[in-house]
Design a protein around this motif. Structure first.
Motif, PDB file in Angstrom:
ATOM      1  N   GLU A   3     -37.727  25.607  24.679  1.00 58.45           N
ATOM      2  CA  GLU A   3     -37.619  24.592  25.727  1.00 58.45           C
ATOM      3  C   GLU A   3     -37.606  25.215  27.118  1.00 58.45           C
ATOM      4  O   GLU A   3     -38.107  24.627  28.076  1.00 58.45           O
ATOM      5  CB  GLU A   3     -36.380  23.737  25.487  1.00 58.45           C
ATOM      6  N   LYS A   4     -37.043  26.429  27.210  1.00 59.35           N
ATOM      7  CA  LYS A   4     -37.040  27.145  28.504  1.00 59.35           C
ATOM      8  C   LYS A   4     -38.487  27.453  28.907  1.00 59.35           C
ATOM      9  O   LYS A   4     -38.876  27.283  30.076  1.00 59.35           O
ATOM     10  CB  LYS A   4     -36.254  28.458  28.362  1.00 59.35           C
ATOM     11  N   VAL A   6     -41.119  25.880  27.903  1.00 53.84           N
ATOM     12  CA  VAL A   6     -41.761  24.597  28.221  1.00 53.84           C
ATOM     13  C   VAL A   6     -41.461  24.203  29.657  1.00 53.84           C
ATOM     14  O   VAL A   6     -42.345  23.771  30.409  1.00 53.84           O
ATOM     15  CB  VAL A   6     -41.278  23.502  27.232  1.00 53.84           C
ATOM     16  N   GLU A   7     -40.201  24.377  30.055  1.00 55.40           N
ATOM     17  CA  GLU A   7     -39.789  24.039  31.425  1.00 55.40           C
ATOM     18  C   GLU A   7     -40.511  24.915  32.438  1.00 55.40           C
ATOM     19  O   GLU A   7     -40.968  24.453  33.485  1.00 55.40           O
ATOM     20  CB  GLU A   7     -38.282  24.191  31.545  1.00 55.40           C
ATOM     21  N   SER A  12     -41.740  18.595  30.559  1.00 49.82           N
ATOM     22  CA  SER A  12     -40.381  18.097  30.323  1.00 49.82           C
ATOM     23  C   SER A  12     -39.934  18.494  28.920  1.00 49.82           C
ATOM     24  O   SER A  12     -40.531  18.058  27.931  1.00 49.82           O
ATOM     25  CB  SER A  12     -40.366  16.574  30.467  1.00 49.82           C
ATOM     26  N   PRO A  13     -38.869  19.320  28.817  1.00 51.58           N
ATOM     27  CA  PRO A  13     -38.437  19.779  27.488  1.00 51.58           C
ATOM     28  C   PRO A  13     -38.007  18.639  26.575  1.00 51.58           C
ATOM     29  O   PRO A  13     -38.278  18.658  25.378  1.00 51.58           O
ATOM     30  CB  PRO A  13     -37.245  20.697  27.792  1.00 51.58           C
ATOM     31  N   THR A  14     -37.333  17.627  27.126  1.00 52.53           N
ATOM     32  CA  THR A  14     -36.854  16.515  26.286  1.00 52.53           C
ATOM     33  C   THR A  14     -38.032  15.736  25.719  1.00 52.53           C
ATOM     34  O   THR A  14     -38.105  15.477  24.514  1.00 52.53           O
ATOM     35  CB  THR A  14     -35.971  15.563  27.126  1.00 52.53           C
ATOM     36  N   TYR A  16     -41.033  16.721  25.433  1.00 47.19           N
ATOM     37  CA  TYR A  16     -41.778  17.638  24.558  1.00 47.19           C
ATOM     38  C   TYR A  16     -41.177  17.629  23.156  1.00 47.19           C
ATOM     39  O   TYR A  16     -41.871  17.476  22.159  1.00 47.19           O
ATOM     40  CB  TYR A  16     -41.751  19.043  25.163  1.00 47.19           C
ATOM     41  N   ARG A  17     -39.851  17.763  23.102  1.00 44.37           N
ATOM     42  CA  ARG A  17     -39.173  17.836  21.799  1.00 44.37           C
ATOM     43  C   ARG A  17     -39.367  16.541  21.016  1.00 44.37           C
ATOM     44  O   ARG A  17     -39.745  16.556  19.849  1.00 44.37           O
ATOM     45  CB  ARG A  17     -37.677  18.127  22.016  1.00 44.37           C
ATOM     46  N   TYR A  18     -39.140  15.414  21.690  1.00 44.42           N
ATOM     47  CA  TYR A  18     -39.236  14.135  20.984  1.00 44.42           C
ATOM     48  C   TYR A  18     -40.678  13.825  20.544  1.00 44.42           C
ATOM     49  O   TYR A  18     -40.905  13.340  19.452  1.00 44.42           O
ATOM     50  CB  TYR A  18     -38.672  12.998  21.842  1.00 44.42           C
ATOM     51  N   THR A 109     -46.944  18.015  29.536  1.00 48.26           N
ATOM     52  CA  THR A 109     -46.091  17.841  28.354  1.00 48.26           C
ATOM     53  C   THR A 109     -46.943  17.498  27.139  1.00 48.26           C
ATOM     54  O   THR A 109     -46.799  18.093  26.072  1.00 48.26           O
ATOM     55  CB  THR A 109     -45.047  16.724  28.612  1.00 48.26           C
ATOM     56  N   THR A 116     -48.942  23.135  20.725  1.00 51.01           N
ATOM     57  CA  THR A 116     -47.927  23.622  19.772  1.00 51.01           C
ATOM     58  C   THR A 116     -48.338  23.272  18.342  1.00 51.01           C
ATOM     59  O   THR A 116     -48.139  24.071  17.425  1.00 51.01           O
ATOM     60  CB  THR A 116     -46.549  22.994  20.078  1.00 51.01           C
TER      61      THR A 116
END
Lengths: 541, 259
Positions: A3-4, A6-7, A12-14, A16-18, A109, A116
């Motif tokens: 996530e770091k 990605v930032e 946006s890490p959030t 991206y994750r979702y 994102t 990924t």
């Protein structure tokens, strides 16, 4: 940590994750109960592992660390390049974009989520390929004076992964710049077709691979070492240099070279990530919004045309499926990409045959028995069956699979006629042109007798189409299109083709060995069976 | 023309359609109403042979759905709730596909396409791919497909969704005229105004059960309500709208500066 990164890349890490988790979940549910994909991915890993073993076998040639790493990394990069081409559909034609297009998800994102997904498959294949050379590397290094021999597997694996991701990065940049052409209306068609031909470009590296062992047998290690210098200019050479440096090749003649090559590897990777990839990520949503465009809306006069070939079929259901299959063959981007991808791969194979001594055109023209050419016939069967597979396999799936309610609702005594329509599309739009081309080539090279080289192919291809596994429902375009399923099975047509070719040519050769009259009988039987089959197929009501 | 007897559809423990029986005579237009998830579309899918019932009997145009499904399919036209189409085809190609699946002559198919496309103001878009069509145009494609083969029974699931006013007016008149000519129409909808004007008889389904089946006038007398939406609300026990509206407003405004 991910996530770091990605930032750092401006996403946006959030989100991206979702998004990534959702994509995984949707894919998992769509593929639930489908063993084919897992089996296909597993087989890909096995193939990579086996080829990786052949890389490890270079150990027998008393190579130094640099050359050994160079050969393994070159093979790894080329294999990854070729094998992951179908996975670029994930990036070029994402299926779920319209769902998130209106939400505040940034271009970067979404791009990173797609990238990924590709890298996940790549990591799996990289691990399968590089494990054997990494472990075998301990022994090659034992012959050298390095203090860090036990580190070789870890160092090699890390750098091999980096080189694999670098390869994907280069391919993404290539594909990404093509997507940029979409913003220019006049270049949109060029960009679209370049994307189709694109799979054929990168695997050209592969041409180098089979040449390496022959160079070794010709001129020995000295010649190879001289040849290796050319790789200092290529990324695979840079990563091999990094391996040498990391395992302690710091003797005076090598230290400068290894330092420079390692520097090049690191700098080029960083530049790749932070310059072109960032720039493409920024404009990615712009490209996707062009994909969402509804197309040509210019009004035109109403005209009802009946396709030329449709008149050949007396059965209306077969005619209906034939026209549906033909329309999707030219208009569905997923089917088209597979066909063009296959075209690229076949061109490369032909170039390989022409370039290298053991596979030269001479081999293609070699004749046996009554003058029939096994090489030429083999090429014909292989090209034909590969093309058939790359159409008839994906035509089962569609993004518009829900529209198959129309086929289910239709008052048809049997749905088999629908699949026969698809088979007819394959025969008329793939087999017929392939055969015509082969007739032309054969008659130019061998005169009228060239016709005899092509005739058995008509039988093989007809029965290949007829017996190719069909969906249980017999309905074309009726199963949900899932990108992973489509890409995981991209290599199947080639493997099936190779098996059929080996079996048929093998039988031909065996009959020839037994008795020439047995061979004549087999040949005549094949041709007659084909003629009867073709007539029966098109005359059936 | 349509006979349904003890029709049931279960998905595991969940009963989507629960022991429904009704009959529709030739030339009748029957409105089939119900709230979301009541089982309307499931019933229709079973009637046209797209879904297999768990139990019960279906006969359409004199053909049993279990034993004579093929004949049954020849006599029906269906407009599904969602306009799912092969989007890479043009309108002409799509209608050709449908015509061929119903074994129509090529010449007749061509003639019908030209006439239907003009009737529905689609002549200039007929050679364009469906992927570029608006939702309304797609709906017109589906309606044209359902009419291509002159069916005896029409099953319509929200057929006016996304259609413009002109086409809705045309369709209402067309359906009325088709019924006069002896075609049977089962019309499934949420839009009560259309059902009220078009359908002399109304069936209401709620939670899989048929809770009303009578002419509109009779339903008015039974419920002491004049408007169909009030009849519907009473029969399906749709109450507390004011409270729900206030609750919705509270949720929407929650956590925002205006709250």
């Amino acid at each position: 940590m991910l996530e770091k990164i990605v930032e750092m890349l401006g996403a946006s890490p959030t989100q991206y994750r979702y998004l990534l988790n959702t994509e995984k979940l949707v894919e998992k549910r769509a593929l639930k109960g489908n063993r084919f994909v897992n089996l296909s991915l597993g087989l890909s890993c096995v193939i990579f592992f086996v080829v990786g073993l052949s890389g490890a076998s270079m150990l027998l040639l008393s190579l130094n660390v640099f050359t050994y790493a160079l050969i393994s990394i070159t093979m790894s990069m080329a294999m990854i390049g070729i094998w992951t081409i179908p996975y670029f559909d994930i990036l070029i034609a994402p299926t779920h974009y319209p769902i998130v297009a209106h939400t505040p998800v940034s271009s970067r994102t979404y791009f990173l989520v797609k990238l990924t997904q590709i890298l996940t498959y790549t990591a799996l294949l990289l691990a399968s390929f590089n494990l054997p050379p990494a472990i075998a590397g301990i022994w090659i290094h034992a012959r050298e004076s390095s203090q860090l021999l036990y580190l070789f597997p870890i160092v090699y694996l890390l750098i091999a992964f980096m080189s694999g991701f670098f390869t994907i990065g280069v391919m993404t940049v290539f594909a990404g710049y093509l997507t940029k052409l979409y913003t220019k209306k006049s270049l949109r068609n060029i960009a679209q077709y370049a994307q189709f031909i694109f799979p054929g470009l990168f695997p050209m590296v592969w041409i180098l691979l089979p040449r390496l062992p022959f160079s070794l047998s010709d001129g020995g290690i000295d010649k190879l070492n001289a040849f290796v210098k050319w790789f200092y200019a290529l990324p695979n050479g840079w990563f091999a240099g990094a391996v040498s440096l990391a395992v302690g090749e710091i003797e005076r003649p090598n230290i400068v070279r290894n330092l420079i090559l390692t520097g090049l590897a690191i700098v080029s990777t960083l530049i790749l990530v932070f310059v072109p990839l960032r720039s493409i990520a920024r404009s990615y949503s712009e490209y996707l919004s062009y994909l969402l465009e509804s197309g040509n809306q210019q009004k035109s006069e109403l005209r009802v045309k009946i396709p030329l070939f449709a008149k050949l079929f007396r059965n209306p259901a077969m005619r209906a499926a034939f026209c549906l299959g033909a329309a999707y063959m030219w208009r569905d981007k997923h089917i088209l990409r597979q066909l063009f991808g296959s075209f690229g791969a076949i061109i490369i194979l032909v170039i390989l045959f022409m370039q290298d001594e053991p596979f030269s055109l001479k081999w293609i023209q070699d004749a046996y028995a009554i003058g029939l050419s096994p090489g030429f016939s083999m090429m014909f069967y292989f090209v034909g069956t590969s093309f058939i597979g790359t159409f008839i396999l994906p035509v089962r799936y569609s993004e518009h699979w829900k529209a198959s309610w129309m086929l289910t609702l239709a008052p048809l005594a049997t749905t088999r006629d629908l699949w026969r329509g698809v088979q007819a599309t394959t025969l008329l739009y793939i087999v017929a042109p392939c055969t015509l081309l082969m007739f032309c080539i054969a008659t130019v090279i061998w005169g009228v007798s060239g016709v005899f080289y092509v005739l058995p192919g008509l039988t093989i291809l007809l029965y290949y189409v007829i017996f190719y596994p069909k969906p249980v429902s017999n309905l074309p375009l009726a199963e949900e299109f899932v990108q992973k399923r489509s890409t995981a099975g991209a290599w199947i047509p080639f493997v099936c083709s190779a098996l059929v070719v080996i079996a048929f040519v093998g039988i031909q050769y065996l009959t020839y060995l037994v008795n020439i009259w047995v061979y004549y009988g087999f040949y005549s039987g094949t041709v007659v069976a084909g003629l009867i089959g073709w007539i029966h197929f098109f005359r059936k009501k | 023309m349509i006979q349904v007897s003890h029709l049931t559809k279960k998905y595991g423990q969940n009963t989507a359609v629960d022991d429904i029986s009704f009959e529709v005579k030739q030339g009748e237009i029957v409105g089939y109403l119900g709230p979301n998830g009541a089982g309307k579309s499931t019933t229709l899918k079973m009637l046209v042979g797209l879904l297999q019932p768990t139990s019960g009997e279906i006969a359409v145009a004199g053909y049993n759905a279990e034993t004579e499904l093929l004949e049954l399919k020849r006599h029906i036209g269906y407009v599904p709730e969602e306009a799912q189409l092969y989007e890479h085809l043009t309108l002409v190609e799509h209608l050709q596909l449908i015509g061929r699946l119903y074994h129509l002559e090529e010449r007749l198919i061509a003639q019908k396409i030209e006439e239907l496309a003009k009737l529905f103001d689609m002549a200039f878009q007929a050679n364009q791919r469906i992927s570029g069509f608006s939702q309304g145009m797609r709906q017109k494609c589906i309606i044209m497909s359902a009419l291509m083969h002159n069916p005896d029974v029409l099953f319509l699931d929200e057929p006016f969704t996304n259609l413009d006013v002109g086409t809705v007016t045309l369709m209402k008149a067309l359906l009325q005229r088709l019924a006069d000519l002896g075609k049977t129409i089962l019309y499934c909808t949420h839009i009560l105004e259309v059902a009220e004007t078009l359908c002399p008889r109304i069936m209401i389904i709620n939670s899989g059960k048929l809770i009303a089946d009578a002419p509109v006038e009779e339903l008015r007398q039974q419920t002491n309500q004049t408007a169909l939406n009030e009849i519907f609300a009473q029969l399906t026990e749709t109450t507390g709208i004011d409270e729900k509206t206030e609750e919705a407003i509270r949720i929407v405004m929650e956590g925002t500066p205006d709250a």
